[in-house]
Design a protein around this motif. Structure first.
Motif, mmCIF file in Angstrom:
data_model
loop_
_atom_site.group_PDB
_atom_site.id
_atom_site.type_symbol
_atom_site.label_atom_id
_atom_site.label_comp_id
_atom_site.label_asym_id
_atom_site.label_seq_id
_atom_site.Cartn_x
_atom_site.Cartn_y
_atom_site.Cartn_z
ATOM 1 N N GLY A 358 0.782 -1.228 0.000
ATOM 2 C CA GLY A 358 0.000 0.000 0.000
ATOM 3 C C GLY A 358 0.814 1.278 0.000
ATOM 4 O O GLY A 358 0.262 2.365 0.227
ATOM 5 N N TYR A 359 2.089 1.187 -0.242
ATOM 6 C CA TYR A 359 2.911 2.386 -0.329
ATOM 7 C C TYR A 359 2.756 3.023 -1.712
ATOM 8 O O TYR A 359 2.498 2.323 -2.706
ATOM 9 N N GLU A 360 2.965 4.321 -1.786
ATOM 10 C CA GLU A 360 2.916 5.029 -3.059
ATOM 11 C C GLU A 360 4.165 5.888 -3.211
ATOM 12 O O GLU A 360 4.635 6.504 -2.236
ATOM 13 N N PHE A 361 4.680 5.885 -4.432
ATOM 14 C CA PHE A 361 5.842 6.720 -4.728
ATOM 15 C C PHE A 361 5.374 8.138 -5.040
ATOM 16 O O PHE A 361 4.356 8.351 -5.696
ATOM 17 N N ALA A 362 6.122 9.088 -4.571
ATOM 18 C CA ALA A 362 5.776 10.489 -4.796
ATOM 19 C C ALA A 362 6.416 10.983 -6.085
ATOM 20 O O ALA A 362 7.436 10.459 -6.540
ATOM 21 N N TYR A 363 5.768 11.992 -6.638
ATOM 22 C CA TYR A 363 6.341 12.663 -7.803
ATOM 23 C C TYR A 363 6.189 14.162 -7.568
ATOM 24 O O TYR A 363 5.374 14.603 -6.744
ATOM 25 N N PRO A 364 6.988 14.968 -8.221
ATOM 26 C CA PRO A 364 6.935 16.420 -7.946
ATOM 27 C C PRO A 364 5.527 16.974 -8.154
ATOM 28 O O PRO A 364 4.926 16.828 -9.215
ATOM 29 N N THR A 365 4.965 17.608 -7.113
ATOM 30 C CA THR A 365 3.627 18.204 -7.178
ATOM 31 C C THR A 365 3.678 19.619 -6.623
ATOM 32 O O THR A 365 4.560 19.955 -5.812
ATOM 33 N N GLN A 366 2.680 20.422 -7.046
ATOM 34 C CA GLN A 366 2.565 21.791 -6.553
ATOM 35 C C GLN A 366 1.078 22.162 -6.510
ATOM 36 O O GLN A 366 0.359 21.968 -7.496
ATOM 37 N N THR A 367 0.586 22.648 -5.401
ATOM 38 C CA THR A 367 -0.815 23.029 -5.220
ATOM 39 C C THR A 367 -0.951 24.548 -5.306
ATOM 40 O O THR A 367 -0.208 25.269 -4.615
ATOM 41 N N THR A 368 -1.890 25.016 -6.147
ATOM 42 C CA THR A 368 -2.105 26.450 -6.322
ATOM 43 C C THR A 368 -3.458 26.844 -5.738
ATOM 44 O O THR A 368 -4.486 26.237 -6.057
ATOM 45 N N PHE A 369 -3.498 27.844 -4.862
ATOM 46 C CA PHE A 369 -4.733 28.346 -4.246
ATOM 47 C C PHE A 369 -5.097 29.683 -4.906
ATOM 48 O O PHE A 369 -4.233 30.566 -5.019
ATOM 49 N N THR A 370 -6.389 29.803 -5.334
ATOM 50 C CA THR A 370 -6.869 31.040 -5.961
ATOM 51 C C THR A 370 -8.051 31.605 -5.176
ATOM 52 O O THR A 370 -8.647 30.927 -4.340
ATOM 53 N N ALA A 371 -8.422 32.834 -5.449
ATOM 54 C CA ALA A 371 -9.518 33.498 -4.737
ATOM 55 C C ALA A 371 -10.533 34.025 -5.732
ATOM 56 O O ALA A 371 -10.198 34.448 -6.838
ATOM 57 N N ALA A 372 -11.847 34.017 -5.338
ATOM 58 C CA ALA A 372 -12.929 34.568 -6.157
ATOM 59 C C ALA A 372 -12.896 36.095 -6.082
ATOM 60 O O ALA A 372 -12.195 36.677 -5.236
ATOM 61 N N PRO A 373 -13.679 36.751 -6.957
ATOM 62 C CA PRO A 373 -13.684 38.224 -6.911
ATOM 63 C C PRO A 373 -14.113 38.782 -5.565
ATOM 64 O O PRO A 373 -13.664 39.878 -5.165
ATOM 65 N N ASP A 374 -14.956 38.016 -4.843
ATOM 66 C CA ASP A 374 -15.389 38.526 -3.533
ATOM 67 C C ASP A 374 -14.398 38.192 -2.417
ATOM 68 O O ASP A 374 -14.650 38.419 -1.244
ATOM 69 N N GLY A 375 -13.295 37.567 -2.800
ATOM 70 C CA GLY A 375 -12.276 37.234 -1.812
ATOM 71 C C GLY A 375 -12.371 35.850 -1.256
ATOM 72 O O GLY A 375 -11.514 35.432 -0.472
ATOM 73 N N ALA A 376 -13.427 35.068 -1.606
ATOM 74 C CA ALA A 376 -13.555 33.708 -1.093
ATOM 75 C C ALA A 376 -12.522 32.801 -1.755
ATOM 76 O O ALA A 376 -12.256 32.912 -2.946
ATOM 77 N N MET A 377 -11.950 31.890 -0.956
ATOM 78 C CA MET A 377 -10.941 30.954 -1.471
ATOM 79 C C MET A 377 -11.590 29.887 -2.340
ATOM 80 O O MET A 377 -12.634 29.345 -1.987
ATOM 81 N N ILE A 378 -11.034 29.634 -3.472
ATOM 82 C CA ILE A 378 -11.478 28.563 -4.367
ATOM 83 C C ILE A 378 -10.495 27.415 -4.198
ATOM 84 O O ILE A 378 -9.314 27.522 -4.558
ATOM 85 N N MET A 379 -10.958 26.321 -3.619
ATOM 86 C CA MET A 379 -10.069 25.189 -3.341
ATOM 87 C C MET A 379 -9.686 24.469 -4.625
ATOM 88 O O MET A 379 -10.504 24.350 -5.546
ATOM 89 N N PRO A 380 -8.508 23.955 -4.718
ATOM 90 C CA PRO A 380 -8.066 23.252 -5.936
ATOM 91 C C PRO A 380 -8.604 21.837 -6.024
ATOM 92 O O PRO A 380 -8.261 21.096 -6.941
ATOM 93 N N TYR A 381 -9.433 21.446 -5.070
ATOM 94 C CA TYR A 381 -10.021 20.101 -5.098
ATOM 95 C C TYR A 381 -11.464 20.212 -4.613
ATOM 96 O O TYR A 381 -11.866 21.210 -4.006
ATOM 97 N N ALA A 382 -12.285 19.215 -4.927
ATOM 98 C CA ALA A 382 -13.718 19.238 -4.553
ATOM 99 C C ALA A 382 -13.856 19.138 -3.049
ATOM 100 O O ALA A 382 -13.207 18.310 -2.401
#
Length: 398
Positions: A358-382
């Motif tokens: 059940g182990y998993e190998f990692a690969y280079p990843t980067q998470t980007t966080f954005t904001a709506a016009p009203d300032g609310a955070m839009i998550m990069p995942y559901a």
């Protein structure tokens, strides 16, 4: 007193000067002296001749016995074989001269004859020692060449024999001249200056030649071995008197002078009884602590199952995208192809074992966080329903 001294001086001046003797007169004098010596010491001469013959026969038998003993030894170019070659070069004339010198004093010969015997004995012994020294040096060199099956040294034996012979017989000639009373200081100085001049004129040639002999005798590498020279990794194809030919891993032929080759650091990959192999495994951050603690034992199990020696496995560092673990093990083989195959086998075993656990190998990843016009955070995942309800409650509270 003064009168007597003047009278003696006048008498010496009036006395005629001694006429120089001719070679024929000297030869007749030596002949008469020799005849008189023979007539007065014939018994001692006869005894000396008989004893001398016995000594010569004993020396000849000893040489023959030692030669047969050396020739019966097993193996070519052994130390016993070299000793046999040296004994074979012992001249019968030298044995006879040694026997004569040993018994000459008993017969009480005239000073002239004794000086002649001493001179011949010195010349014979010095030349015989030079011959012995040459055979010993050449025998040791050929023994070295036979051990390594070195074609280069075998081809160079002609020039090596010439150089050794010139050096040894030049020393022998100087020793003989010095025993004759000749002032050899100028001769030695002249030979030294001449040798320096020749060495400077042929500096490059002699430099590569001695570098070649250094490679042959010191054996930092041999033909067929893989070495790393400077930035090149190649296999040794031929060691010449001036240059060495290497075949690189890419197929190119590298020709390098022996002097330049020895001036660099050389890594020899031959005769490695073990080779160390290392891996760095990148595991994802979502791995549980219990699984991380069990990982070194799992890696050790796979290495031992492949038949290799496990060295260590441990956590290394927190990387931006992974948790890094180190694995080090040894493969006992001199063949690099077998080492490559073992490394591949262990790697595949590890991939299969980690996937099953059940182990998993990692690969280079980067998470980007954005904001709506009203300032609310839009998550990069559901967002999950729970996180959405929490967000709604947070809105009502607001």
């Amino acid at each position: 007193m003064t009168i007597s001294l003047l009278a003696a001086a006048k008498a010496a001046a009036a006395r005629p000067a001694a006429a120089p003797t001719s070679p024929l007169v000297d030869l007749r004098h030596y002949w008469d002296t020799s005849i008189a010596w023979v007539n007065s010491h014939w018994l001692q001469i006869g005894i000396a001749v008989g004893v001398g013959l016995v000594i010569y026969i004993l020396l000849s038998l000893a040489r023959r016995f030692a030669l047969k003993l050396a020739q019966s030894a097993d193996g070519d170019m052994s130390f016993t074989h070299i000793a046999g070659r040296v004994l074979h070069k012992t001249k019968s004339t030298v044995l006879a001269i040694v026997a004569i010198r040993l018994v000459a004093g008993y017969a009480q010969p005239p000073a002239v004859i004794m000086q002649f015997i001493q001179f011949v004995f010195t010349v014979a012994v010095v030349m015989q020692v030079a011959i012995w020294a040459r055979e010993i040096v050449l025998g040791l060199i050929q023994r070295r060449a036979a051990e390594g099956h070195n074609e280069t040294l075998s081809n160079a034996m002609g020039i090596i024999r010439l150089l050794i012979s010139v050096a040894l017989f030049a020393i022998a000639a100087i020793v003989i001249l010095d025993n004759m009373g000749v002032n050899v200081t100028g001769l030695v100085a002249g030979l030294g200056i001449g040798g320096i001049a020749i060495g400077l004129a042929a500096q490059g040639i002699f430099s590569d030649l001695f570098a070649s002999l250094s490679i042959i005798f010191d054996r930092p590498f041999r033909v067929g071995e893989t070495i790393k020279y400077d930035t090149s990794t190649a296999t040794v194809e031929r060691i010449g008197l001036k240059s060495t030919r290497l075949r690189s891993v890419n197929g190119e032929l590298l020709v390098i002078s022996n002097t330049n080759l020895l001036s660099k650091e050389i890594t020899n990959f031959a005769h490695l009884h073990r080779r160390r192999v290392g891996f760095v495994l990148n595991i994802i951050y979502q791995t549980s602590p219990d699984m991380l603690r069990a990982l070194p034992a799992l890696l050790e199990e796979q290495v031992k199952a492949a038949g290799h020696e496990f060295i260590r496995s441990s956590f290394v560092t927190f990387s931006p995208s992974s948790l890094d673990f180190e694995l080090v093990f040894d493969v006992f083989s001199e063949n690099y192809d077998e080492v490559i195959a073992a490394r591949s086998d262990v790697a595949i075993r590890i991939v299969a074992a980690l996937a099953a656990a059940g182990y998993e190998f990692a690969y280079p990843t980067q998470t980007t966080f954005t904001a709506a016009p009203d300032g609310a955070m839009i998550m990069p995942y559901a967002e999950s329903p729970r996180s959405g309800a929490s967000a709604g409650k947070a809105g009502k509270a607001g």
